[in-house]
Write a protein that holds these residues in place. Structure first.
Motif, PDB file in Angstrom:
ATOM      1  N   TYR A 257       0.822  -1.210   0.000  1.00  0.00           N
ATOM      2  CA  TYR A 257       0.000   0.000   0.000  1.00  0.00           C
ATOM      3  C   TYR A 257       0.856   1.260   0.000  1.00  0.00           C
ATOM      4  CZ  TYR A 257      -3.492   3.482   1.270  1.00  0.00           C
ATOM      5  OH  TYR A 257      -4.294   4.596   1.298  1.00  0.00           O
ATOM      6  N   TYR A 258       1.946   1.252   0.746  1.00  0.00           N
ATOM      7  CA  TYR A 258       2.821   2.423   0.767  1.00  0.00           C
ATOM      8  C   TYR A 258       3.312   2.756  -0.641  1.00  0.00           C
ATOM      9  CZ  TYR A 258       3.126   1.358   5.801  1.00  0.00           C
ATOM     10  OH  TYR A 258       2.861   1.098   7.106  1.00  0.00           O
ATOM     11  N   ARG A 259       3.709   1.726  -1.369  1.00  0.00           N
ATOM     12  CA  ARG A 259       4.195   1.912  -2.737  1.00  0.00           C
ATOM     13  C   ARG A 259       3.077   2.401  -3.651  1.00  0.00           C
ATOM     14  NH1 ARG A 259       8.117  -0.429  -6.352  1.00  0.00           N
ATOM     15  NH2 ARG A 259       7.245  -0.729  -8.443  1.00  0.00           N
ATOM     16  N   GLU A 260       1.889   1.854  -3.475  1.00  0.00           N
ATOM     17  CA  GLU A 260       0.750   2.245  -4.305  1.00  0.00           C
ATOM     18  C   GLU A 260       0.423   3.731  -4.121  1.00  0.00           C
ATOM     19  OE1 GLU A 260      -2.184  -0.494  -2.969  1.00  0.00           O
ATOM     20  OE2 GLU A 260      -1.218  -2.226  -3.939  1.00  0.00           O
ATOM     21  N   VAL A 261       0.476   4.193  -2.887  1.00  0.00           N
ATOM     22  CA  VAL A 261       0.222   5.610  -2.616  1.00  0.00           C
ATOM     23  C   VAL A 261       1.297   6.477  -3.271  1.00  0.00           C
ATOM     24  CG1 VAL A 261       0.176   7.368  -0.802  1.00  0.00           C
ATOM     25  CG2 VAL A 261      -1.079   5.220  -0.498  1.00  0.00           C
ATOM     26  N   ALA A 262       2.554   6.080  -3.113  1.00  0.00           N
ATOM     27  CA  ALA A 262       3.653   6.868  -3.676  1.00  0.00           C
ATOM     28  C   ALA A 262       3.546   6.960  -5.196  1.00  0.00           C
ATOM     29  CB  ALA A 262       4.996   6.256  -3.272  1.00  0.00           C
ATOM     30  N   ILE A 263       3.264   5.845  -5.851  1.00  0.00           N
ATOM     31  CA  ILE A 263       3.171   5.846  -7.309  1.00  0.00           C
ATOM     32  C   ILE A 263       1.950   6.635  -7.776  1.00  0.00           C
ATOM     33  CG2 ILE A 263       2.718   4.354  -9.293  1.00  0.00           C
ATOM     34  CD1 ILE A 263       4.646   2.331  -8.089  1.00  0.00           C
ATOM     35  N   ALA A 264       0.838   6.497  -7.065  1.00  0.00           N
ATOM     36  CA  ALA A 264      -0.339   7.291  -7.425  1.00  0.00           C
ATOM     37  C   ALA A 264      -0.040   8.776  -7.345  1.00  0.00           C
ATOM     38  CB  ALA A 264      -1.514   6.925  -6.507  1.00  0.00           C
ATOM     39  N   HIS A 265       0.634   9.185  -6.288  1.00  0.00           N
ATOM     40  CA  HIS A 265       0.964  10.604  -6.127  1.00  0.00           C
ATOM     41  C   HIS A 265       1.904  11.064  -7.247  1.00  0.00           C
ATOM     42  CE1 HIS A 265       1.659  14.279  -3.625  1.00  0.00           C
ATOM     43  NE2 HIS A 265       2.723  14.332  -4.417  1.00  0.00           N
ATOM     44  N   ALA A 266       2.923  10.278  -7.537  1.00  0.00           N
ATOM     45  CA  ALA A 266       3.870  10.646  -8.596  1.00  0.00           C
ATOM     46  C   ALA A 266       3.174  10.720  -9.949  1.00  0.00           C
ATOM     47  CB  ALA A 266       5.020   9.650  -8.639  1.00  0.00           C
ATOM     48  N   ASP A 267       2.261   9.798 -10.219  1.00  0.00           N
ATOM     49  CA  ASP A 267       1.543   9.802 -11.494  1.00  0.00           C
ATOM     50  C   ASP A 267       0.619  11.012 -11.608  1.00  0.00           C
ATOM     51  OD1 ASP A 267       2.799   7.448 -12.179  1.00  0.00           O
ATOM     52  OD2 ASP A 267       1.061   6.162 -11.804  1.00  0.00           O
ATOM     53  N   THR A 268      -0.068  11.329 -10.517  1.00  0.00           N
ATOM     54  CA  THR A 268      -0.966  12.482 -10.534  1.00  0.00           C
ATOM     55  C   THR A 268      -0.187  13.774 -10.740  1.00  0.00           C
ATOM     56  OG1 THR A 268      -2.534  11.357  -9.072  1.00  0.00           O
ATOM     57  CG2 THR A 268      -2.717  13.748  -9.208  1.00  0.00           C
ATOM     58  N   SER A 269       0.941  13.909 -10.053  1.00  0.00           N
ATOM     59  CA  SER A 269       1.768  15.103 -10.221  1.00  0.00           C
ATOM     60  C   SER A 269       2.325  15.185 -11.637  1.00  0.00           C
ATOM     61  CB  SER A 269       2.905  15.114  -9.196  1.00  0.00           C
ATOM     62  OG  SER A 269       2.396  15.263  -7.882  1.00  0.00           O
ATOM     63  N   LEU A 270       2.671  14.038 -12.198  1.00  0.00           N
ATOM     64  CA  LEU A 270       3.194  14.013 -13.570  1.00  0.00           C
ATOM     65  C   LEU A 270       2.154  14.553 -14.550  1.00  0.00           C
ATOM     66  CD1 LEU A 270       5.712  13.142 -15.165  1.00  0.00           C
ATOM     67  CD2 LEU A 270       4.667  10.897 -15.426  1.00  0.00           C
ATOM     68  N   ARG A 271       0.886  14.229 -14.319  1.00  0.00           N
ATOM     69  CA  ARG A 271      -0.184  14.687 -15.205  1.00  0.00           C
ATOM     70  C   ARG A 271      -0.482  16.177 -15.035  1.00  0.00           C
ATOM     71  NH1 ARG A 271      -2.620   9.946 -13.437  1.00  0.00           N
ATOM     72  NH2 ARG A 271      -3.972  11.126 -12.013  1.00  0.00           N
ATOM     73  N   ASN A 272      -0.427  16.657 -13.818  1.00  0.00           N
ATOM     74  CA  ASN A 272      -1.015  17.969 -13.530  1.00  0.00           C
ATOM     75  C   ASN A 272      -0.045  19.068 -13.122  1.00  0.00           C
ATOM     76  OD1 ASN A 272      -3.634  16.923 -13.985  1.00  0.00           O
ATOM     77  ND2 ASN A 272      -3.690  16.119 -11.898  1.00  0.00           N
ATOM     78  N   HIS A 273       1.152  18.724 -12.695  1.00  0.00           N
ATOM     79  CA  HIS A 273       2.036  19.735 -12.132  1.00  0.00           C
ATOM     80  C   HIS A 273       2.958  20.381 -13.172  1.00  0.00           C
ATOM     81  CE1 HIS A 273       1.641  19.700  -7.653  1.00  0.00           C
ATOM     82  NE2 HIS A 273       2.359  20.787  -7.779  1.00  0.00           N
ATOM     83  N   PHE A 274       3.051  19.817 -14.360  1.00  0.00           N
ATOM     84  CA  PHE A 274       4.113  20.234 -15.274  1.00  0.00           C
ATOM     85  C   PHE A 274       3.573  20.853 -16.549  1.00  0.00           C
ATOM     86  CE2 PHE A 274       6.023  17.256 -12.403  1.00  0.00           C
ATOM     87  CZ  PHE A 274       7.261  17.823 -12.162  1.00  0.00           C
ATOM     88  N   ARG A 275       4.381  21.752 -17.082  1.00  0.00           N
ATOM     89  CA  ARG A 275       4.093  22.421 -18.341  1.00  0.00           C
ATOM     90  C   ARG A 275       4.792  21.682 -19.481  1.00  0.00           C
ATOM     91  NH1 ARG A 275       6.225  26.557 -14.792  1.00  0.00           N
ATOM     92  NH2 ARG A 275       4.506  27.575 -13.676  1.00  0.00           N
ATOM     93  N   PRO A 276       4.452  21.969 -20.723  1.00  0.00           N
ATOM     94  CA  PRO A 276       5.082  21.260 -21.845  1.00  0.00           C
ATOM     95  C   PRO A 276       6.601  21.380 -21.887  1.00  0.00           C
ATOM     96  CG  PRO A 276       3.098  22.376 -22.597  1.00  0.00           C
ATOM     97  CD  PRO A 276       3.323  22.820 -21.176  1.00  0.00           C
ATOM     98  N   ASP A 277       7.165  22.474 -21.352  1.00  0.00           N
ATOM     99  CA  ASP A 277       8.625  22.633 -21.401  1.00  0.00           C
ATOM    100  C   ASP A 277       9.343  21.902 -20.267  1.00  0.00           C
ATOM    101  OD1 ASP A 277       8.056  24.219 -19.202  1.00  0.00           O
ATOM    102  OD2 ASP A 277       8.839  26.083 -20.058  1.00  0.00           O
ATOM    103  N   GLY A 278       8.605  21.223 -19.385  1.00  0.00           N
ATOM    104  CA  GLY A 278       9.223  20.480 -18.291  1.00  0.00           C
ATOM    105  C   GLY A 278       9.260  21.235 -16.986  1.00  0.00           C
ATOM    106  N   SER A 279       8.910  22.511 -16.990  1.00  0.00           N
ATOM    107  CA  SER A 279       8.871  23.274 -15.743  1.00  0.00           C
ATOM    108  C   SER A 279       7.598  22.943 -14.974  1.00  0.00           C
ATOM    109  CB  SER A 279       8.950  24.772 -16.023  1.00  0.00           C
ATOM    110  OG  SER A 279       7.782  25.216 -16.708  1.00  0.00           O
ATOM    111  N   SER A 280       7.617  23.230 -13.678  1.00  0.00           N
ATOM    112  CA  SER A 280       6.485  22.851 -12.845  1.00  0.00           C
ATOM    113  C   SER A 280       5.823  24.056 -12.196  1.00  0.00           C
ATOM    114  CB  SER A 280       6.924  21.880 -11.742  1.00  0.00           C
ATOM    115  OG  SER A 280       7.674  22.545 -10.758  1.00  0.00           O
ATOM    116  N   PHE A 281       4.521  23.915 -11.977  1.00  0.00           N
ATOM    117  CA  PHE A 281       3.813  24.809 -11.083  1.00  0.00           C
ATOM    118  C   PHE A 281       4.222  24.463  -9.656  1.00  0.00           C
ATOM    119  CE2 PHE A 281       1.121  24.569 -14.831  1.00  0.00           C
ATOM    120  CZ  PHE A 281       0.783  25.906 -15.036  1.00  0.00           C
ATOM    121  N   HIS A 282       4.060  25.418  -8.755  1.00  0.00           N
ATOM    122  CA  HIS A 282       4.351  25.130  -7.353  1.00  0.00           C
ATOM    123  C   HIS A 282       3.187  24.403  -6.693  1.00  0.00           C
ATOM    124  CE1 HIS A 282       5.348  26.706  -3.037  1.00  0.00           C
ATOM    125  NE2 HIS A 282       5.684  25.440  -3.212  1.00  0.00           N
TER     126      HIS A 282
END
Length: 395
Positions: free
Chosen positions: A191-216
């Motif tokens: 479960y710990y791993r599942e939470v970590a991967i879910a968080h990383a996947d969600t951030s990958l979808r929503n936190h970044f711009r096309p140039d690779g920079s991120s929102f805070h």
């Protein structure tokens, strides 16, 4: 005018001499300075409660265990033990690590990973007793209570009346996932791993711009997981590239590739690295301004802590890519470490309140911790030096 020219010439000469030194000598000198500085810092705070975070009007500022930076001071002491083998650092590290233990039950803080991994995690890695494992597992169990499966992320900050946020997630939170990946291995509970991967996947979808920079900050609706807004808190503007935020993203996805071996994490880490390394407003010494889009560049404050985090991340990332690209990452990180090791950024023994790096920026929009040392800057600087030293040992 003559004195100014002479001073500039001396600084240039010192920088050129430092750049010509073999990195093994640079690292050796840096750790010699670190042991002297942190010996002074330990003496200065020995009768005072708390953890040194920065300097405030020339005085060491101490913070309590609930401060997100509380684990970095004991973590730095563990790194000094690792670098020197001197057992006096173990005794000091054990003492201050113990003081962080209460964080393991703090459900109000998403930075449990920062606090415990840098202190108890390094202690366990360097031979501390088995009780450290129990503390880390308790902390991981606490951290996952902040996970909402509808959002697919761990909530960073609690809702604040002065902000229109309902479920804010910050890019910094990627750094707390390492504790969860460790906990999954140590406990056998996926479960710990599942939470970590879910968080990383969600951030990958929503936190970044096309140039690779991120929102805070990305704010979500906790009821359905939809994105409500993408804003900043510590950067210059919502659409700007806050330097330390880019560093957290680079480090976080490099670490998650190491832990999860998902190719998309490696690809994304490389994309962030490209954004940082090729940015036209990255200074020649590779120590970034506090925000890549700050309006007063080249007079904007630098952030040595961001450079230290970037260097450490790039050194690890170099191990996961093809050799030619890996060499570029190492060379860039080396430039950063040489700059941070120069008199411009590295304190002379006896100054800077016992801290190592000068010219860091904590929270510029709040006019807080500007052009000061920061304990996490020192921590990641020593980590990067140790990583470079390990590369030298491998030839």
């Amino acid at each position: 005018m003559k004195h100014l020219v002479c001073a500039l010439a001396l600084m240039l000469g010192a920088a050129q001499l430092q750049a010509a030194q073999p990195m093994a000598d640079v690292i050796r000198t840096d750790f010699d300075i670190a042991t002297r500085q942190y010996s002074d810092l330990l003496d200065a705070i020995k009768d005072k409660p708390g953890f040194p975070r920065t300097l405030d009007q020339g005085q060491v500022k101490l913070v309590g265990v609930r401060d997100w930076t509380s684990g970095f001071f004991p973590g730095t002491l563990w790194y000094l033990l690792e670098a020197t083998g001197d057992q006096k650092w173990r005794a000091a590290a054990v003492r201050y690590t113990k003081e962080v233990e209460r964080a393991k039950f703090d459900k109000s803080n998403h930075d449990v990973g920062f606090m415990l991994n840098s202190s108890f995690g390094n202690g366990l890695r360097l031979g501390a007793d088995a009780s450290y494992r129990d503390v880390l597992l308790a902390g991981a169990t606490t951290l996952v209570t902040r996970f909402n499966p509808k959002v697919g992320s761990i909530q960073s900050w609690n809702v604040r009346a002065d902000r229109d946020w309902t479920y804010p997630v910050i890019i910094d939170n990627m750094m707390n996932l390492e504790l969860l990946m460790w906990a999954a291995r140590a406990s056998g509970d996926p479960y710990y791993r599942e939470v970590a991967i879910a968080h990383a996947d969600t951030s990958l979808r929503n936190h970044f711009r096309p140039d690779g920079s991120s929102f805070h900050v990305v704010d979500y609706d906790p009821a359905d997981g939809k994105v409500r807004s993408k804003v900043t808190h510590q950067g210059y503007a919502d659409g700007s590239a806050w330097a330390r935020g880019q560093a957290w993203g680079l480090y976080g996805y490099t670490m998650m590739y190491r832990e999860a071996k998902k190719p998309e994490y490696l690809q994304h880490a490389q994309k962030i690295a490209g954004f940082i390394m090729q940015h036209p407003r990255m200074p020649a010494d590779k120590v970034p301004y506090w925000d890549f889009d700050a309006p007063d560049i080249p007079n904007a404050p630098r952030d040595s802590s961001a450079a230290a985090i970037m260097a450490s991340a790039l050194l690890e990332l170099s191990d996961y890519v093809e050799p030619a690209l890996g060499k570029r990452y190492v060379e860039f990180a080396e430039q950063q470490l040489r700059s941070l090791s120069s008199p411009q950024y590295l304190a002379h023994p006896g100054e800077n309140g016992g801290f190592l790096l000068k010219h860091a920026t904590g929270h510029k929009p709040a006019n807080s911790e500007i052009d000061v040392p920061l304990n996490y800057g020192d921590y990641y600087f020593l980590e990067a030096l140790l990583r470079y030293k390990a590369k030298l040992a491998k030839g």
